[in-house]
Design a protein around this motif. Structure first.
Motif, PDB file in Angstrom:
ATOM      1  N   VAL A  95       0.841  -1.203   0.000  1.00 29.40           N
ATOM      2  CA  VAL A  95       0.000   0.000   0.000  1.00 29.40           C
ATOM      3  C   VAL A  95       0.870   1.245   0.000  1.00 29.40           C
ATOM      4  CG1 VAL A  95      -1.616   1.328   1.430  1.00 29.40           C
ATOM      5  CG2 VAL A  95      -2.033  -1.097   1.005  1.00 29.40           C
ATOM      6  N   ARG A  96       1.923   1.222   0.763  1.00 29.66           N
ATOM      7  CA  ARG A  96       2.810   2.392   0.801  1.00 29.66           C
ATOM      8  C   ARG A  96       3.529   2.605  -0.523  1.00 29.66           C
ATOM      9  NH1 ARG A  96       4.970   2.165   7.067  1.00 29.66           N
ATOM     10  NH2 ARG A  96       2.891   2.493   7.933  1.00 29.66           N
ATOM     11  N   LYS A  97       3.935   1.530  -1.186  1.00 30.42           N
ATOM     12  CA  LYS A  97       4.563   1.676  -2.504  1.00 30.42           C
ATOM     13  C   LYS A  97       3.553   2.175  -3.530  1.00 30.42           C
ATOM     14  CE  LYS A  97       8.209  -1.575  -1.639  1.00 30.42           C
ATOM     15  NZ  LYS A  97       8.504  -2.994  -1.571  1.00 30.42           N
ATOM     16  N   ALA A  98       2.306   1.710  -3.431  1.00 29.31           N
ATOM     17  CA  ALA A  98       1.261   2.198  -4.332  1.00 29.31           C
ATOM     18  C   ALA A  98       1.010   3.688  -4.108  1.00 29.31           C
ATOM     19  CB  ALA A  98      -0.034   1.405  -4.132  1.00 29.31           C
ATOM     20  N   PHE A  99       1.115   4.124  -2.855  1.00 34.31           N
ATOM     21  CA  PHE A  99       0.981   5.550  -2.554  1.00 34.31           C
ATOM     22  C   PHE A  99       2.087   6.346  -3.239  1.00 34.31           C
ATOM     23  CE2 PHE A  99       2.292   9.161   0.062  1.00 34.31           C
ATOM     24  CZ  PHE A  99       1.142   9.934   0.002  1.00 34.31           C
ATOM     25  N   TRP A 100       3.318   5.860  -3.150  1.00 31.79           N
ATOM     26  CA  TRP A 100       4.432   6.590  -3.767  1.00 31.79           C
ATOM     27  C   TRP A 100       4.333   6.577  -5.282  1.00 31.79           C
ATOM     28  CZ3 TRP A 100       6.333  10.157  -1.173  1.00 31.79           C
ATOM     29  CH2 TRP A 100       6.502  10.053   0.186  1.00 31.79           C
ATOM     30  N   LEU A 101       3.820   5.493  -5.849  1.00 32.61           N
ATOM     31  CA  LEU A 101       3.566   5.471  -7.292  1.00 32.61           C
ATOM     32  C   LEU A 101       2.589   6.563  -7.674  1.00 32.61           C
ATOM     33  CD1 LEU A 101       3.393   4.293 -10.194  1.00 32.61           C
ATOM     34  CD2 LEU A 101       1.661   2.720  -9.315  1.00 32.61           C
ATOM     35  N   SER A 102       1.509   6.672  -6.923  1.00 31.30           N
ATOM     36  CA  SER A 102       0.503   7.688  -7.256  1.00 31.30           C
ATOM     37  C   SER A 102       1.046   9.100  -7.064  1.00 31.30           C
ATOM     38  CB  SER A 102      -0.769   7.468  -6.440  1.00 31.30           C
ATOM     39  OG  SER A 102      -0.499   7.508  -5.066  1.00 31.30           O
ATOM     40  N   VAL A 103       1.841   9.316  -6.039  1.00 33.60           N
ATOM     41  CA  VAL A 103       2.418  10.648  -5.816  1.00 33.60           C
ATOM     42  C   VAL A 103       3.365  11.011  -6.960  1.00 33.60           C
ATOM     43  CG1 VAL A 103       4.028  11.933  -4.341  1.00 33.60           C
ATOM     44  CG2 VAL A 103       2.155  10.656  -3.309  1.00 33.60           C
ATOM     45  N   ILE A 104       4.206  10.077  -7.363  1.00 33.91           N
ATOM     46  CA  ILE A 104       5.151  10.343  -8.452  1.00 33.91           C
ATOM     47  C   ILE A 104       4.418  10.648  -9.747  1.00 33.91           C
ATOM     48  CG2 ILE A 104       6.885   9.261  -9.946  1.00 33.91           C
ATOM     49  CD1 ILE A 104       7.921   7.836  -7.398  1.00 33.91           C
ATOM     50  N   MET A 105       3.387   9.871 -10.053  1.00 35.58           N
ATOM     51  CA  MET A 105       2.665  10.085 -11.311  1.00 35.58           C
ATOM     52  C   MET A 105       1.867  11.394 -11.292  1.00 35.58           C
ATOM     53  SD  MET A 105       3.721   7.835 -13.317  1.00 35.58           S
ATOM     54  CE  MET A 105       2.625   8.109 -14.701  1.00 35.58           C
ATOM     55  N   VAL A 106       1.312  11.764 -10.159  1.00 33.78           N
ATOM     56  CA  VAL A 106       0.608  13.050 -10.074  1.00 33.78           C
ATOM     57  C   VAL A 106       1.606  14.201 -10.214  1.00 33.78           C
ATOM     58  CG1 VAL A 106      -0.689  14.559  -8.518  1.00 33.78           C
ATOM     59  CG2 VAL A 106      -1.381  12.181  -8.807  1.00 33.78           C
ATOM     60  N   LEU A 107       2.774  14.076  -9.590  1.00 43.33           N
ATOM     61  CA  LEU A 107       3.799  15.116  -9.729  1.00 43.33           C
ATOM     62  C   LEU A 107       4.287  15.234 -11.170  1.00 43.33           C
ATOM     63  CD1 LEU A 107       5.921  14.689  -6.478  1.00 43.33           C
ATOM     64  CD2 LEU A 107       4.347  16.541  -7.063  1.00 43.33           C
ATOM     65  N   LEU A 108       4.422  14.111 -11.853  1.00 44.32           N
ATOM     66  CA  LEU A 108       4.798  14.162 -13.267  1.00 44.32           C
ATOM     67  C   LEU A 108       3.717  14.852 -14.094  1.00 44.32           C
ATOM     68  CD1 LEU A 108       6.427  10.676 -13.941  1.00 44.32           C
ATOM     69  CD2 LEU A 108       7.553  12.890 -13.750  1.00 44.32           C
ATOM     70  N   ASN A 109       2.464  14.615 -13.742  1.00 41.37           N
ATOM     71  CA  ASN A 109       1.376  15.284 -14.452  1.00 41.37           C
ATOM     72  C   ASN A 109       1.386  16.785 -14.192  1.00 41.37           C
ATOM     73  OD1 ASN A 109      -1.125  16.045 -15.603  1.00 41.37           O
ATOM     74  ND2 ASN A 109      -1.868  13.961 -15.320  1.00 41.37           N
ATOM     75  N   VAL A 110       1.668  17.186 -12.964  1.00 38.48           N
ATOM     76  CA  VAL A 110       1.777  18.616 -12.645  1.00 38.48           C
ATOM     77  C   VAL A 110       2.950  19.234 -13.406  1.00 38.48           C
ATOM     78  CG1 VAL A 110       2.304  20.253 -10.781  1.00 38.48           C
ATOM     79  CG2 VAL A 110       0.643  18.426 -10.407  1.00 38.48           C
ATOM     80  N   LEU A 111       4.076  18.525 -13.458  1.00 35.86           N
ATOM     81  CA  LEU A 111       5.222  18.998 -14.230  1.00 35.86           C
ATOM     82  C   LEU A 111       4.853  19.161 -15.699  1.00 35.86           C
ATOM     83  CD1 LEU A 111       8.293  19.625 -14.317  1.00 35.86           C
ATOM     84  CD2 LEU A 111       8.625  17.204 -14.784  1.00 35.86           C
ATOM     85  N   ASP A 112       4.078  18.218 -16.223  1.00 34.77           N
ATOM     86  CA  ASP A 112       3.631  18.314 -17.617  1.00 34.77           C
ATOM     87  C   ASP A 112       2.737  19.521 -17.861  1.00 34.77           C
ATOM     88  OD1 ASP A 112       5.066  16.172 -18.481  1.00 34.77           O
ATOM     89  OD2 ASP A 112       3.378  14.766 -18.498  1.00 34.77           O
ATOM     90  N   PHE A 113       1.961  19.915 -16.861  1.00 35.32           N
ATOM     91  CA  PHE A 113       1.127  21.115 -17.029  1.00 35.32           C
ATOM     92  C   PHE A 113       1.978  22.342 -17.317  1.00 35.32           C
ATOM     93  CE2 PHE A 113      -2.672  19.194 -14.984  1.00 35.32           C
ATOM     94  CZ  PHE A 113      -3.574  19.573 -15.952  1.00 35.32           C
ATOM     95  N   PHE A 114       3.134  22.427 -16.690  1.00 38.17           N
ATOM     96  CA  PHE A 114       4.006  23.560 -16.929  1.00 38.17           C
ATOM     97  C   PHE A 114       4.824  23.393 -18.214  1.00 38.17           C
ATOM     98  CE2 PHE A 114       3.434  23.664 -12.274  1.00 38.17           C
ATOM     99  CZ  PHE A 114       2.826  24.902 -12.202  1.00 38.17           C
ATOM    100  N   TRP A 115       5.064  22.158 -18.618  1.00 35.18           N
ATOM    101  CA  TRP A 115       5.927  21.885 -19.753  1.00 35.18           C
ATOM    102  C   TRP A 115       5.152  21.846 -21.068  1.00 35.18           C
ATOM    103  CZ3 TRP A 115       9.625  17.087 -19.965  1.00 35.18           C
ATOM    104  CH2 TRP A 115      10.449  17.201 -21.077  1.00 35.18           C
ATOM    105  N   VAL A 116       4.092  21.045 -21.135  1.00 35.58           N
ATOM    106  CA  VAL A 116       3.384  20.864 -22.404  1.00 35.58           C
ATOM    107  C   VAL A 116       1.987  21.476 -22.400  1.00 35.58           C
ATOM    108  CG1 VAL A 116       4.681  18.853 -23.120  1.00 35.58           C
ATOM    109  CG2 VAL A 116       2.625  18.551 -21.745  1.00 35.58           C
ATOM    110  N   LYS A 117       1.642  22.146 -21.341  1.00 36.83           N
ATOM    111  CA  LYS A 117       0.364  22.883 -21.217  1.00 36.83           C
ATOM    112  C   LYS A 117      -0.842  21.976 -21.450  1.00 36.83           C
ATOM    113  CE  LYS A 117       2.727  26.793 -20.969  1.00 36.83           C
ATOM    114  NZ  LYS A 117       3.744  26.678 -20.051  1.00 36.83           N
ATOM    115  N   THR A 118      -1.602  22.197 -22.510  1.00 32.31           N
ATOM    116  CA  THR A 118      -2.868  21.496 -22.694  1.00 32.31           C
ATOM    117  C   THR A 118      -2.696  20.014 -23.005  1.00 32.31           C
ATOM    118  OG1 THR A 118      -2.923  22.105 -25.027  1.00 32.31           O
ATOM    119  CG2 THR A 118      -4.065  23.547 -23.476  1.00 32.31           C
TER     120      THR A 118
END
Length: 145
Positions: A95-118
């Motif tokens: 469960v804890r590893k699944a949490f870190w997977l979700s945090v990493i993927m959400v952070l990558l998505n936030v990074l993409d908002f600044f990088w590739v916009k729409t």
């Protein structure tokens, strides 16, 4: 440019198929569901490498990290680790590893908002919701036995 659009549409539909087993595996703490997510992410990794192989820089610049081979590799690695923990009945660690997977993927998505916009809306609507839901479920079950 047609390849970028085709890949984006393909991965939008395909990521929905990937999101469902990830959420179900955390809800049920099931190894089988996470193994499905592992196999699906490896298949998507192969598909994305095929699309990215011609002009990696253009795809990366247009679509970002989240739906690139890098994103699917991260999902595959974490899905393997979580599946192994669930299979060995180390549910808390899984469960804890699944949490870190979700945090990493959400952070990558936030990074993409600044990088590739729409273009970041593609993974947001296709599978980022699953990672947010997974993080909430994992926090709820953080100390599960």
């Amino acid at each position: 440019m047609t390849n970028v659009n085709a890949y984006a549409v393909l991965m939008f539909i395909a990521n929905i198929v990937l999101a469902i087993p990830i959420v179900l595996s955390v809800i049920q703490q099931a190894k089988a569901s996470m193994n499905i997510a592992l196999v699906v992410s490896i298949v998507y990794l192969i598909i994305s490498v095929g699309f990215f192989s011609e002009n990696f820089a253009m795809f990366f610049q247009k679509l970002g990290i989240t739906i690139s081979p890098v994103g699917y590799l991260i999902i595959a690695i974490f899905a393997f680790l979580v599946s192994r923990d669930f299979g060995e009945l180390r549910v808390r660690q899984g469960v804890r590893k699944a949490f870190w997977l979700s945090v990493i993927m959400v952070l990558l998505n936030v990074l993409d908002f600044f990088w590739v916009k729409t273009a970041a809306l593609i993974p947001l609507f296709s599978f980022a919701w699953a990672f947010v839901l997974t993080a909430i479920i994992c926090l709820k079950n953080w100390n599960v036995q």
